[in-house]
Scaffold this active site. Structure first.
Site, PDB file in Angstrom:
ATOM      1  N   GLU A 136       0.822  -1.204   0.000  1.00  0.00           N
ATOM      2  CA  GLU A 136       0.000   0.000   0.000  1.00  0.00           C
ATOM      3  C   GLU A 136       0.854   1.251   0.000  1.00  0.00           C
ATOM      4  O   GLU A 136       1.974   1.259   0.525  1.00  0.00           O
ATOM      5  CB  GLU A 136      -0.929   0.063   1.223  1.00  0.00           C
ATOM      6  CG  GLU A 136      -2.239  -0.697   1.076  1.00  0.00           C
ATOM      7  CD  GLU A 136      -2.167  -2.070   1.690  1.00  0.00           C
ATOM      8  OE1 GLU A 136      -3.152  -2.829   1.560  1.00  0.00           O
ATOM      9  OE2 GLU A 136      -1.131  -2.403   2.281  1.00  0.00           O
ATOM     10  N   THR A 137       0.276   2.285  -0.592  1.00  0.00           N
ATOM     11  CA  THR A 137       0.805   3.642  -0.494  1.00  0.00           C
ATOM     12  C   THR A 137      -0.313   4.531   0.042  1.00  0.00           C
ATOM     13  O   THR A 137      -1.459   4.420  -0.397  1.00  0.00           O
ATOM     14  CB  THR A 137       1.294   4.150  -1.857  1.00  0.00           C
ATOM     15  OG1 THR A 137       2.421   3.362  -2.274  1.00  0.00           O
ATOM     16  CG2 THR A 137       1.715   5.613  -1.794  1.00  0.00           C
TER      17      THR A 137
END
Length: 323
Positions: A81-82
């Site tokens: 994830e970002t």
């Protein structure tokens, strides 16, 4: 599209982040930025060692990015994830946060929340932060411990329900190439929630957990069908202790496995409450990522009178990748 990355730097949060190359530092700048440039910080969460933990991208200035652009940045970064800060009220220490895996938006991500909190606290000072996320408000307390920023997120109310044998548990066991004998009778299969759903399976043997080798496409399809973010596989270290080893397959995010999953840890806290194992305030330790070579430590605090779960960890900056 060009995505620049940089390690964190101390000091106040700049109004504009500018990175001229992989070795440049973050600095104030009044010069206009190229619309094709997105500045990404990289952290590893739930560890004090950059070689451990779960890497997350953090974009502190994402107000101008649309959904397609955030997804493209997350895919280029390549982490599970970002996190993207899409709005902020800095005096109130309140931020709007969204999360993207390389394949899709995710409603809530624990390790990217911890990473974002550490990035902000490193610039604005420690204390309380408020994140408005797709699942609701998430409070994060930050403090400085032994020179590192430690962050504790407080989840939305967590709960769980028994998983259905024929439509949920059995298909997952086939994808894992496991049998019912591999499951721990004391930890029955549940679907647990603390912002998103996770299937929880208790594993009888530490060796079985260590030998995880699953059918990626089959598990992906089952998880998409039921809307699960991860499958949280846990082994209890001893019957009289709430210490666990965990592994989290994440094929729906385009990632084989997460080395530290704060959202699943929060959901697992709700699961333990549902099972009646939380009769007094207690702390649970989850060791994750060890079998991947990226050991992570997640600390889960529970109270019998509070459905929310607190998950604590540190995060350390990662160097920008070579370009």
């Amino acid at each position: 599209m060009t995505t620049h990355t940089s390690p964190t730097a101390p000091g106040p949060l700049p109004d504009t982040l500018t990175v001229d190359g992989p070795d440049a530092s973050v600095e104030n700048s009044d010069a206009p930025r190229s619309p094709d440039t997105v500045d990404v910080l990289r952290y590893s969460a739930f560890t004090t060692d950059p070689a451990g933990g779960n890497p997350a991208g953090v974009v502190l200035d994402a107000e101008a990015l649309d959904d397609a652009r955030m997804l493209a940045v997350a895919a280029e970064v390549g982490y599970s994830e970002t996190a993207f800060v899409t709005a902020h009220d800095r005096p109130a220490r309140r931020y709007r946060l969204r999360y993207f895996s390389p394949r899709a938006e995710v409603a809530f991500c624990g390790h990217a929340t911890i990473a974002t909190a550490v990035a902000l606290a490193s610039r604005t000072g420690t204390g309380e932060l408020r994140f408005d996320t797709p699942v609701g408000e998430i409070g994060v307390g930050t403090s400085l411990v032994d020179g590192l920023v430690r962050a504790t997120l407080t989840s939305v109310p967590a709960h769980s329900r028994p998983a259905e044998d024929s439509t949920q548990v059995d298909p997952v066991l086939r994808a894992l190439q496991w049998s019912r004998d591999d499951l721990d009778d004391g930890l029955p299969p549940h679907v647990a929630f603390a912002g998103n759903d996770h299937l929880v399976l208790g594993v009888r043997s530490r060796a079985r957990l260590a030998a995880l080798d699953y059918d990626f496409d089959a598990l992906h399809d089952i998880m998409r069908q039921h809307g699960w973010t991860t499958v949280h596989l846990v082994h209890r270290a001893a019957p009289d202790r709430l210490d666990f080893h965990a592994r989290d397959p994440f094929p729906v995010g385009g990632v084989v496995e997460d080395p530290a999953t704060g959202a699943a840890a929060a959901a697992f806290g709700g699961y333990l409450r549902t099972l009646g194992l939380v009769t007094e305030p207690l702390r649970v330790h989850i060791r994750q990522g060890e079998d991947m070579g990226r050991p992570s430590d997640l600390y889960v605090d529970l109270r019998p009178d509070d459905p929310r779960v607190r998950v604590t960890g540190t995060a350390v900056p990662l160097p920008a990748p070579e370009r």
